[in-house]
Structures are given as C-alpha cells and as structure tokens.
Scaffold this motif. Structure first.
Motif, PDB file in Angstrom:
ATOM      1  N   ALA A  83       0.767  -1.317  -0.033  1.00 31.07           N
ATOM      2  CA  ALA A  83      -0.020   0.066  -0.182  1.00 31.07           C
ATOM      3  C   ALA A  83       0.682   1.214  -0.080  1.00 31.07           C
ATOM      4  N   ALA A  84       1.889   1.103   0.735  1.00 34.29           N
ATOM      5  CA  ALA A  84       2.899   2.630   0.875  1.00 34.29           C
ATOM      6  C   ALA A  84       3.481   2.343  -0.523  1.00 34.29           C
ATOM      7  N   GLN A  85       4.045   1.617  -0.967  1.00 33.25           N
ATOM      8  CA  GLN A  85       4.666   1.682  -2.358  1.00 33.25           C
ATOM      9  C   GLN A  85       3.872   2.211  -3.536  1.00 33.25           C
ATOM     10  N   LEU A  86       2.728   1.511  -3.494  1.00 37.77           N
ATOM     11  CA  LEU A  86       1.624   2.069  -4.595  1.00 37.77           C
ATOM     12  C   LEU A  86       1.373   3.563  -4.354  1.00 37.77           C
ATOM     13  N   ALA A  87       1.000   3.917  -2.960  1.00 39.23           N
ATOM     14  CA  ALA A  87       0.813   5.587  -2.911  1.00 39.23           C
ATOM     15  C   ALA A  87       1.977   6.235  -3.237  1.00 39.23           C
ATOM     16  N   GLY A  88       3.221   5.781  -3.126  1.00 41.54           N
ATOM     17  CA  GLY A  88       4.371   6.582  -3.087  1.00 41.54           C
ATOM     18  C   GLY A  88       5.136   6.324  -4.533  1.00 41.54           C
ATOM     19  N   GLY A  89       4.488   5.395  -5.455  1.00 44.25           N
ATOM     20  CA  GLY A  89       4.731   5.427  -6.772  1.00 44.25           C
ATOM     21  C   GLY A  89       6.104   4.691  -6.980  1.00 44.25           C
ATOM     22  N   THR A  90       6.513   3.945  -6.079  1.00 46.01           N
ATOM     23  CA  THR A  90       8.018   3.195  -6.047  1.00 46.01           C
ATOM     24  C   THR A  90       7.779   1.687  -6.391  1.00 46.01           C
ATOM     25  N   LEU A  91       6.667   1.284  -6.701  1.00 47.88           N
ATOM     26  CA  LEU A  91       6.489  -0.133  -7.265  1.00 47.88           C
ATOM     27  C   LEU A  91       7.147  -0.116  -8.544  1.00 47.88           C
ATOM     28  N   PRO A  92       7.733  -1.375  -8.924  1.00 46.72           N
ATOM     29  CA  PRO A  92       8.166  -1.721 -10.435  1.00 46.72           C
ATOM     30  C   PRO A  92       6.858  -1.442 -11.344  1.00 46.72           C
ATOM     31  N   ASP A  93       7.208  -1.139 -12.895  1.00 43.63           N
ATOM     32  CA  ASP A  93       5.991  -1.015 -13.583  1.00 43.63           C
ATOM     33  C   ASP A  93       5.254  -2.252 -13.697  1.00 43.63           C
ATOM     34  N   VAL A  94       5.981  -3.541 -13.487  1.00 43.80           N
ATOM     35  CA  VAL A  94       5.024  -4.673 -13.622  1.00 43.80           C
ATOM     36  C   VAL A  94       5.122  -5.367 -12.319  1.00 43.80           C
ATOM     37  N   PHE A  95       4.024  -5.778 -11.525  1.00 44.51           N
ATOM     38  CA  PHE A  95       4.211  -6.339 -10.132  1.00 44.51           C
ATOM     39  C   PHE A  95       3.460  -7.150 -10.005  1.00 44.51           C
ATOM     40  N   ARG A  96       3.508  -7.981  -9.069  1.00 46.04           N
ATOM     41  CA  ARG A  96       2.382  -9.170  -8.661  1.00 46.04           C
ATOM     42  C   ARG A  96       1.476  -8.655  -7.718  1.00 46.04           C
ATOM     43  N   ILE A  97       0.323  -9.040  -7.686  1.00 43.62           N
ATOM     44  CA  ILE A  97      -0.805  -8.666  -6.545  1.00 43.62           C
ATOM     45  C   ILE A  97      -1.577  -9.825  -6.404  1.00 43.62           C
ATOM     46  N   PRO A  98      -2.133 -10.035  -5.254  1.00 46.34           N
ATOM     47  CA  PRO A  98      -2.925 -11.133  -4.709  1.00 46.34           C
ATOM     48  C   PRO A  98      -4.286 -10.913  -5.533  1.00 46.34           C
ATOM     49  N   LEU A  99      -5.095 -11.812  -5.301  1.00 47.07           N
ATOM     50  CA  LEU A  99      -6.540 -11.549  -5.887  1.00 47.07           C
ATOM     51  C   LEU A  99      -7.309 -10.685  -5.037  1.00 47.07           C
ATOM     52  N   THR A 100      -7.034 -10.699  -3.716  1.00 47.92           N
ATOM     53  CA  THR A 100      -7.894  -9.815  -2.885  1.00 47.92           C
ATOM     54  C   THR A 100      -7.739  -8.438  -3.282  1.00 47.92           C
ATOM     55  N   ASP A 101      -6.574  -7.884  -3.977  1.00 42.59           N
ATOM     56  CA  ASP A 101      -6.406  -6.588  -4.319  1.00 42.59           C
ATOM     57  C   ASP A 101      -6.915  -5.993  -5.613  1.00 42.59           C
ATOM     58  N   ALA A 102      -7.021  -7.031  -6.551  1.00 41.08           N
ATOM     59  CA  ALA A 102      -7.374  -6.710  -7.781  1.00 41.08           C
ATOM     60  C   ALA A 102      -8.331  -5.707  -8.140  1.00 41.08           C
TER      61      ALA A 102
END
Length: 303
Positions: A83-102
């Motif tokens: 959640a922090a990485q997504l909000a801060g824009g620090t995630l890679p361009d392509v990343f893995r997410i679990p079913l519950t987040d999609a």
C-alpha cells in the motif's frame, strides 16, 4: 525432527487462489528510443540459479523486443509495504498482486488497461474464465495477467497419525472426520490435532476458504458490479462454530493460536500440528526437504 518427506499428504481440494501480474503506466522512451521497464523478478534471498533463469528469460524477451530494456527488481508482496509503495509510486512497472487486491485497484484506476496486449497472447483463449475475471472490470477490460492458481487443501502429518493410532492412508474426508481425528491426535500425542492460520492477513483468507468449502460466500456481486458483503451467511457461522468446538469443547487445537503462513508451516514440519489447511503449492516444499525451507518462486499469491 522427522523429515517432512515422511509426514505429509495433501487431500480435499476446496478453493482456488490466484496471483496476477499487473502494471502501472509504462515509462516514457529513453533518449535512444528504447523504453526501460522495471519488472518484478524474485523475492530477496532466492537461490542464484533461479535468478539466472529469470535473466535468461529477460534476454530472450529483449532479443525479440530490441526497443525494450527490462530491469529486474527483487520484490516480495506484503500488505503494509504494498500500500505504501503504491501510494508513493515506488513499485516496479510490472508487479505481482494477490487476488484480494485486484478489484479495488481496478476501481481506483491504479492499474493499466492491458486488454489489447493480453488478448493478443497466443494462449489467451486458454485462460480459465473464472480466474481471468478477477483481473477484469465490469465491462470485461483486462488489468492483469493470471500468473498462478492453486487449490486449497488439508495437509496432515502422517507421523502424528501413526502415533495417535490412526491410519495415514485413510485420511479424513469430511469436516466431522477432521474433528474426530484432531481430538484423537491431541489426546494421544499432546500436539495440536488441528490448527488454522490467524495472523498477518491470513485469518480472513482462511475463514473465506472455510466458508466456500461449506458452500457459502463472503460477498455477492450484482449485475451492475455492486458488491454486498455477506459475511454473516450460514456457512461462515458454521465455520466459526466449528473452530469454537475444536478449541473449547474438544481442546484439540493446542495452546498456540497465533500462527501466520510462515510459522504454521514451520510448526507443522516440526511435528507440532496434526492437520491444517493451506495451498497445494506447499506440497513440494514439505515433502522434498529434510527441514522446512522458505519457498522461493512458488510462494502463495493469495494471502
């Protein structure tokens, strides 16, 4: 410690989990006309051979797409940091997410629309529609690529079954039989006959699996995409009553009730738990090593 190769068998598939590969908008082209994208590779601490295999795939992709440079990023999903990485824009361009987040990320507009790219894949028509739907919005647009799916099942300790006088070749096939065997194991061995994960975002996952296994659902989705929480359904209540009976009536759940995904697997491999529910991706790790090892490329994506 007994070798897990001698103590575990997987039965009773009840639920499918899934991991998705998703992305944010791609970076702009570099000055030389190429585009560099950051892509999740493997979790930190993975064996070098696995990284070498990943690098070989990158080289193959870059050869076929000379205008794209791929930069691998070591990455391990966890609820707080994601959640922090997504909000801060620090995630890679392509990343893995679990079913519950999609679904939430799609509704928030935080994932890139990948419909055209996914539908162009030569194996697109082989995707399981039920799995792919978790990466789609109400209009059928696609925002993720199904990466892995697994079945939920009951892991049971063959050594504890034998010690308790139970036949490890005739495991329980109903919840009532699980309860009966759990009580016997607890009484005969002093170990927890049955246990269930409760910590680090695993409690809800486990309760949802137990609900689905009893024919219930935690939510209902209307034709317009509106979601209604139905956690008070009869199957969920039955699952909670079941745990109450094992804990307070049978006393067959031991004395430690604070397990997460990692610690329950360690306790099971150490012969401290007779039965528990988990993903089928654990099977190789539990049966193929003398001691419990942390999985690398096959870690569950539905937590």
């Amino acid at each position: 410690m007994k070798s897990p190769a001698k103590i575990v068998t997987l039965v009773a598939v009840t639920l499918a989990g899934v991991g998705l590969l998703s992305s944010c908008a791609a970076d702009a082209a570099d000055s030389d006309g190429t585009t560099t994208i950051k892509v999740v590779s493997l979790i930190p601490g993975t064996e070098q051979a696995a990284f070498d295999a990943f690098d070989a795939q990158v080289a193959q992709f870059e050869k076929a797409n000379p205008d794209i440079n791929v930069e691998g990023v070591e990455y391990e999903w966890s609820a707080p940091t994601f959640a922090a990485q997504l909000a801060g824009g620090t995630l890679p361009d392509v990343f893995r997410i679990p079913l519950t987040d999609a679904k939430t990320l799609i509704a928030n507009g935080q994932l890139a629309d990948m419909t055209e790219q996914v539908e162009a894949l030569p194996y697109f028509d082989t995707f399981n529609p039920s799995v792919l739907s978790n990466a789609q919005d109400a209009d059928g647009n696609i925002f993720g690529v199904p990466r892995e799916a697994y079945g939920m099942g009951l892991q049971y300790n063959r050594a504890l079954f034998e010690e308790a006088g139970l036949d490890p070749n005739a495991p329980p096939t109903t919840w009532e039989e699980v309860r009966e065997d759990a009580k016997i194991i607890s009484e005969k061995t002093g170990q927890a006959g049955y246990m269930q994960m409760t910590q680090s975002n695993t409690g809800g996952w486990q309760l949802t699996a137990a609900t689905v296994a009893r024919g219930g659902s935690m939510e209902e989705v209307a034709s317009d995409g509106t979601v209604t929480v139905t956690a008070d359904n009869s199957a969920t209540k039955e699952a909670l009553e079941y745990l109450k009976d094992l804990r307070w009536t049978d006393n067959s759940m031991g004395s430690n009730f604070l397990y997460d995904w990692g610690t329950i697997n360690q306790a099971f491999a150490a012969g401290q738990i007779g039965m528990y529910t988990g993903g089928s991706d654990l099977f190789t790790s539990l049966t193929g090593r003398a001691t419990w090892m942390r999985p690398t490329t096959a870690s569950p994506q539905f937590r």
